[in-house]
Design a protein around this motif. Structure first.
Motif, short mmCIF file in Angstrom:
data_model
loop_
_atom_site.label_atom_id
_atom_site.label_comp_id
_atom_site.label_asym_id
_atom_site.label_seq_id
_atom_site.Cartn_x
_atom_site.Cartn_y
_atom_site.Cartn_z
N ILE A 120 40.77 -75.41 0.56
CA ILE A 120 39.39 -75.22 0.13
C ILE A 120 38.43 -75.24 1.32
CG2 ILE A 120 37.51 -76.26 -1.21
CD1 ILE A 120 39.76 -77.16 -3.22
N GLY A 121 38.55 -76.23 2.18
CA GLY A 121 37.67 -76.27 3.35
C GLY A 121 37.89 -77.53 4.16
N ALA A 122 37.63 -77.44 5.45
CA ALA A 122 37.72 -78.61 6.32
C ALA A 122 36.48 -79.48 6.13
CB ALA A 122 37.82 -78.17 7.78
N ILE A 123 36.67 -80.78 6.26
CA ILE A 123 35.56 -81.73 6.19
C ILE A 123 35.06 -82.06 7.59
CG2 ILE A 123 34.91 -84.10 5.60
CD1 ILE A 123 36.90 -83.91 3.24
N GLY A 124 35.93 -82.55 8.45
CA GLY A 124 35.51 -82.90 9.79
C GLY A 124 36.61 -83.60 10.54
N LYS A 125 36.31 -83.96 11.79
CA LYS A 125 37.29 -84.69 12.59
C LYS A 125 36.60 -85.78 13.39
CE LYS A 125 37.30 -81.76 16.75
NZ LYS A 125 38.17 -80.98 17.68
N PHE A 126 37.37 -86.78 13.78
CA PHE A 126 36.85 -87.87 14.58
C PHE A 126 37.98 -88.43 15.42
CE2 PHE A 126 37.21 -88.84 10.06
CZ PHE A 126 38.29 -89.70 10.02
N VAL A 250 43.94 -87.35 20.54
CA VAL A 250 44.37 -87.77 19.20
C VAL A 250 43.14 -87.89 18.32
CG1 VAL A 250 46.54 -88.89 19.79
CG2 VAL A 250 44.44 -90.17 20.05
N PHE A 251 43.12 -87.12 17.27
CA PHE A 251 42.00 -87.18 16.34
C PHE A 251 42.51 -87.05 14.92
CE2 PHE A 251 42.40 -82.71 17.62
CZ PHE A 251 42.44 -82.05 16.40
N ALA A 252 41.78 -87.65 14.03
CA ALA A 252 42.04 -87.48 12.61
C ALA A 252 41.15 -86.36 12.10
CB ALA A 252 41.75 -88.77 11.86
N PHE A 253 41.68 -85.52 11.26
CA PHE A 253 40.84 -84.50 10.63
C PHE A 253 41.16 -84.46 9.15
CE2 PHE A 253 44.68 -82.10 11.30
CZ PHE A 253 44.69 -81.06 10.39
N GLN A 254 40.17 -84.05 8.39
CA GLN A 254 40.29 -84.06 6.93
C GLN A 254 39.77 -82.76 6.35
OE1 GLN A 254 38.18 -87.38 5.28
NE2 GLN A 254 39.22 -88.91 6.53
N GLY A 255 40.26 -82.48 5.17
CA GLY A 255 39.76 -81.34 4.42
C GLY A 255 40.06 -81.53 2.95
N ILE A 256 39.73 -80.54 2.17
CA ILE A 256 39.94 -80.61 0.72
C ILE A 256 40.98 -79.57 0.31
CG2 ILE A 256 38.89 -80.42 -1.55
CD1 ILE A 256 36.26 -81.25 -0.36
N LEU A 257 41.97 -80.02 -0.46
CA LEU A 257 43.00 -79.16 -1.02
C LEU A 257 42.93 -79.18 -2.54
CD1 LEU A 257 46.19 -80.28 0.97
CD2 LEU A 257 44.69 -78.35 1.51
N GLY A 291 30.72 -91.28 13.69
CA GLY A 291 31.14 -90.49 14.84
C GLY A 291 31.99 -89.30 14.44
N MET A 292 31.69 -88.75 13.28
CA MET A 292 32.50 -87.66 12.73
C MET A 292 31.80 -86.32 12.94
SD MET A 292 34.08 -87.45 8.89
CE MET A 292 35.38 -86.31 8.48
N GLU A 293 32.56 -85.35 13.35
CA GLU A 293 32.04 -83.99 13.58
C GLU A 293 32.33 -83.14 12.35
OE1 GLU A 293 33.22 -80.06 16.23
OE2 GLU A 293 33.84 -82.06 16.93
N ALA A 294 31.29 -82.70 11.66
CA ALA A 294 31.47 -81.84 10.48
C ALA A 294 32.09 -80.51 10.92
CB ALA A 294 30.14 -81.61 9.78
N MET A 295 32.90 -79.95 10.03
CA MET A 295 33.58 -78.69 10.35
C MET A 295 33.38 -77.68 9.23
SD MET A 295 37.14 -80.29 11.86
CE MET A 295 37.76 -78.72 12.46
N PRO A 296 32.14 -77.20 9.07
CA PRO A 296 31.93 -76.17 8.05
C PRO A 296 32.70 -74.91 8.39
CG PRO A 296 30.01 -76.36 9.48
CD PRO A 296 30.92 -77.50 9.83
N GLN A 301 39.95 -70.62 7.78
CA GLN A 301 39.85 -71.38 9.03
C GLN A 301 40.49 -72.76 8.89
OE1 GLN A 301 35.55 -70.93 9.26
NE2 GLN A 301 35.73 -69.71 11.14
N PHE A 302 40.32 -73.38 7.74
CA PHE A 302 40.94 -74.68 7.49
C PHE A 302 42.45 -74.55 7.52
CE2 PHE A 302 41.82 -78.00 3.97
CZ PHE A 302 42.17 -78.95 4.90
#
Length: 325
Positions: A120-126, A250-257, A291-296, A301-302
């Motif tokens: 669906i889309g990426a949320i962000g990474k930190f 090393v970063f964590a990234f999240q999105g919606i599935l 400290g999270m970078e949004a990833m619209p 792309q996700f």
């Protein structure tokens, strides 16, 4: 029946069959949406999901209920979503574990990350940072590394769970520094942080989303950060590359599935509302605090990001020898 009459009849039948879906498209969502979080309540993933759910609830006009389903390195929550009806009413927060790690950590998974989900889309990474209890004898990264090398197998580290970004970050660190530090997995970031702050476990890799406030307050000492550049929120903390551990971002990234087969209009609606939520003041403040970078961006792309991270981490995980089954 002649050809012209047959074609007209087929067209009418098609219009009749399409009408319910057309109405459903216009009505979506017309009931509560369940948002699965594969971690316990209280951690960074949970907090971010709740903030986004509130922002999206307003624009979608439907309640979004968080359903925490921790366990099995996020596989429990992921399997629930993979098997859900593809109607847009079951979605999930997915991070590195579901998207990039688990296919290399498990010999067999109850889902295929590239085939059994709609992206669906990426949320962000930190980024993740190496932290220690303030009473730990090492005052900086150099002394921590010296201590770890002088005490092989005597040092423990915490993580939110097997297969989490925090776990794999430390395993990569161990592999590249020649250290032997024992893993103590927890059920989520909150209890892991609590034991590092309390001194029960001396160290861990901690994500800024969960731990920025305790890093800034001095409840843990930050030795290095796993980002390409220093964080503006922790400007005095060196990167891993700066302290002599190159190629260790090393970063964590999240999105919606959602489950595979979500209708295109549903994916696009959810993607649009997710991207729109990044512009709301409450979400912007939460991301800044974490400290999270949004990833619209787009679903495509996700998906590309997830596959690229899987390819990057596959050889790293193989080199560490970590397996979870």
């Amino acid at each position: 029946m002649d050809r012209r009459t047959l074609l007209a009849s087929l067209a009418a039948t098609g219009a009749t069959l399409a009408a319910p879906w057309a109405r459903a498209q216009g009505a979506y969502p017309d009931q509560m949406i369940k948002w699965v979080v594969p971690y316990p309540a209280g951690g960074g993933t949970d907090v971010i999901a709740r903030q986004l759910a509130e922002a999206m609830r307003v624009s979608l006009g439907q309640q979004i209920v968080i359903d925490n389903r921790p366990g099995a390195s996020t596989n429990i929550g992921a399997e629930i979503v993979a098997r859900a009806k593809p109607d847009g009413y079951t979605i999930m927060s997915a991070d590195n574990a579901v998207l990039a790690f688990n296919e290399h950590l498990f010999n067999k998974l109850p889902f295929n990350p590239s085939k059994d989900f709609s992206y669906i889309g990426a949320i962000g990474k930190f980024p993740l940072a190496l932290v220690v209890n303030p009473d730990f004898p090492a005052q900086d990264f150099k002394s921590f590394l010296a201590y770890a090398k002088a005490n092989p197998g005597k040092l423990n580290y915490a993580s939110p769970g097997n297969g989490s970004p925090h776990h794999l970050a430390m395993e990569m660190f161990k592999n590249r520094t020649g250290t032997f530090i024992t893993h103590i997995p927890y059920r989520g970031a909150a209890p892991a942080m609590a034991d590092v702050m309390g001194g029960q476990v001396p160290c861990m890799f901690l994500d800024l989303a969960s731990g920025l406030s305790i890093m800034q307050s001095g409840k843990v000492r930050v030795l290095a950060i796993g980002s390409a550049q220093r964080s503006k929120l922790l400007p005095n903390v060196p990167t891993l590359a700066e302290v002599g551990v190159p190629n260790s971002e090393v970063f964590a990234f999240q999105g919606i599935l959602g489950p595979a087969g979500l209708p295109g209009p549903v994916v696009q609606r959810l993607n649009s509302e997710l991207n729109k939520s990044f512009t709301t003041p409450a979400v912007q403040k939460r991301f800044a605090d974490f400290g999270m970078e949004a990833m619209p961006g787009s679903p495509e792309q996700f998906f590309a990001l997830a596959r690229a991270e899987s390819q990057r981490w596959g050889p790293i995980i193989k080199a560490t020898g970590v397996k979870l089954d």
